[in-house]
Motif scaffolding. Sequence first.
Motif, PDB file in Angstrom:
ATOM      1  N   THR A   1      45.505 -51.744 127.095  1.00 41.92           N
ATOM      2  CA  THR A   1      44.523 -52.240 128.056  1.00 41.92           C
ATOM      3  C   THR A   1      45.185 -53.096 129.125  1.00 41.92           C
ATOM      4  O   THR A   1      44.811 -53.034 130.291  1.00 41.92           O
ATOM      5  N   ARG A   2      46.198 -53.871 128.731  1.00 43.37           N
ATOM      6  CA  ARG A   2      46.920 -54.697 129.702  1.00 43.37           C
ATOM      7  C   ARG A   2      47.745 -53.829 130.644  1.00 43.37           C
ATOM      8  O   ARG A   2      47.680 -53.983 131.862  1.00 43.37           O
TER       9      ARG A   2
ATOM     10  N   GLU B   1      47.577 -50.639 131.412  1.00 46.14           N
ATOM     11  CA  GLU B   1      46.846 -49.677 132.230  1.00 46.14           C
ATOM     12  C   GLU B   1      45.689 -50.312 133.003  1.00 46.14           C
ATOM     13  O   GLU B   1      44.954 -49.622 133.695  1.00 46.14           O
ATOM     14  N   ASP B   2      45.516 -51.643 132.830  1.00 46.74           N
ATOM     15  CA  ASP B   2      44.447 -52.381 133.499  1.00 46.74           C
ATOM     16  C   ASP B   2      43.084 -51.731 133.254  1.00 46.74           C
ATOM     17  O   ASP B   2      42.364 -51.375 134.180  1.00 46.74           O
ATOM     18  N   ILE B   3      42.775 -51.554 131.974  1.00 43.52           N
ATOM     19  CA  ILE B   3      41.493 -50.974 131.583  1.00 43.52           C
ATOM     20  C   ILE B   3      40.798 -51.917 130.612  1.00 43.52           C
ATOM     21  O   ILE B   3      41.448 -52.706 129.932  1.00 43.52           O
ATOM     22  N   GLY B   4      39.497 -51.838 130.558  1.00 43.50           N
ATOM     23  CA  GLY B   4      38.734 -52.734 129.703  1.00 43.50           C
ATOM     24  C   GLY B   4      38.262 -52.106 128.413  1.00 43.50           C
ATOM     25  O   GLY B   4      37.788 -52.809 127.523  1.00 43.50           O
ATOM     26  N   ALA B   5      38.363 -50.785 128.303  1.00 41.87           N
ATOM     27  CA  ALA B   5      37.898 -50.107 127.096  1.00 41.87           C
ATOM     28  C   ALA B   5      38.670 -48.812 126.910  1.00 41.87           C
ATOM     29  O   ALA B   5      39.109 -48.194 127.882  1.00 41.87           O
ATOM     30  N   VAL B   6      38.807 -48.423 125.644  1.00 43.53           N
ATOM     31  CA  VAL B   6      39.531 -47.201 125.308  1.00 43.53           C
ATOM     32  C   VAL B   6      38.676 -46.375 124.352  1.00 43.53           C
ATOM     33  O   VAL B   6      38.251 -46.883 123.308  1.00 43.53           O
TER      34      VAL B   6
ATOM     35  N   GLY C   1      36.466 -52.002 123.275  1.00 45.14           N
ATOM     36  CA  GLY C   1      36.651 -52.755 124.504  1.00 45.14           C
ATOM     37  C   GLY C   1      37.445 -54.021 124.259  1.00 45.14           C
ATOM     38  O   GLY C   1      37.721 -54.405 123.119  1.00 45.14           O
ATOM     39  N   ASP C   2      37.800 -54.682 125.349  1.00 46.41           N
ATOM     40  CA  ASP C   2      38.583 -55.897 125.238  1.00 46.41           C
ATOM     41  C   ASP C   2      37.875 -56.958 124.401  1.00 46.41           C
ATOM     42  O   ASP C   2      38.487 -57.641 123.580  1.00 46.41           O
TER      43      ASP C   2
END
Length: 140
Positions: A29-30, A32-37, A50-51
């Motif tokens: 998440t860090r 790829e600058d994403i908040g959820a996977v 999510g984060d």
Amino acid sequence: MTRHASDVMTRAPATVEPRTSVAAVARMTREEDIGAVPVTDGERLRGLVGDRDLVVRAMAGGGDPNRTTVANACGADLVAVRPDDEVVRAVEVMREHAVRRVPVVDDSRCAVGIVSIGYLVIERDPESALGDISAARPDT
């Protein structure tokens, strides 16, 4: 003009399998600058982590983030929309389930995207404070 989930979703999201460690997903998440996977079993969506899930469900419990898997951090209430659902439907689902992100799935329940509240704000009200915050570069 009617807008659809496919018009505002993040496409082809990175996915992880249920046995992936919380630490690995946190790094993802860090980086790829994403908040959820999306959590998938093969191609099929099984959850969304999510984060906040990483922090509240996994880290705050004191478990080892290298041994704790995302299967233990996913929310139990998985909801999704389809690419051809109207944006208003995605907003309804997010409101009804009090979620900030909703996966977009195809007929086979494969994750093809994610609609986030941040992108909806940028789409609908880019001049608002939340629109500014959502569009800003991350503070990493």
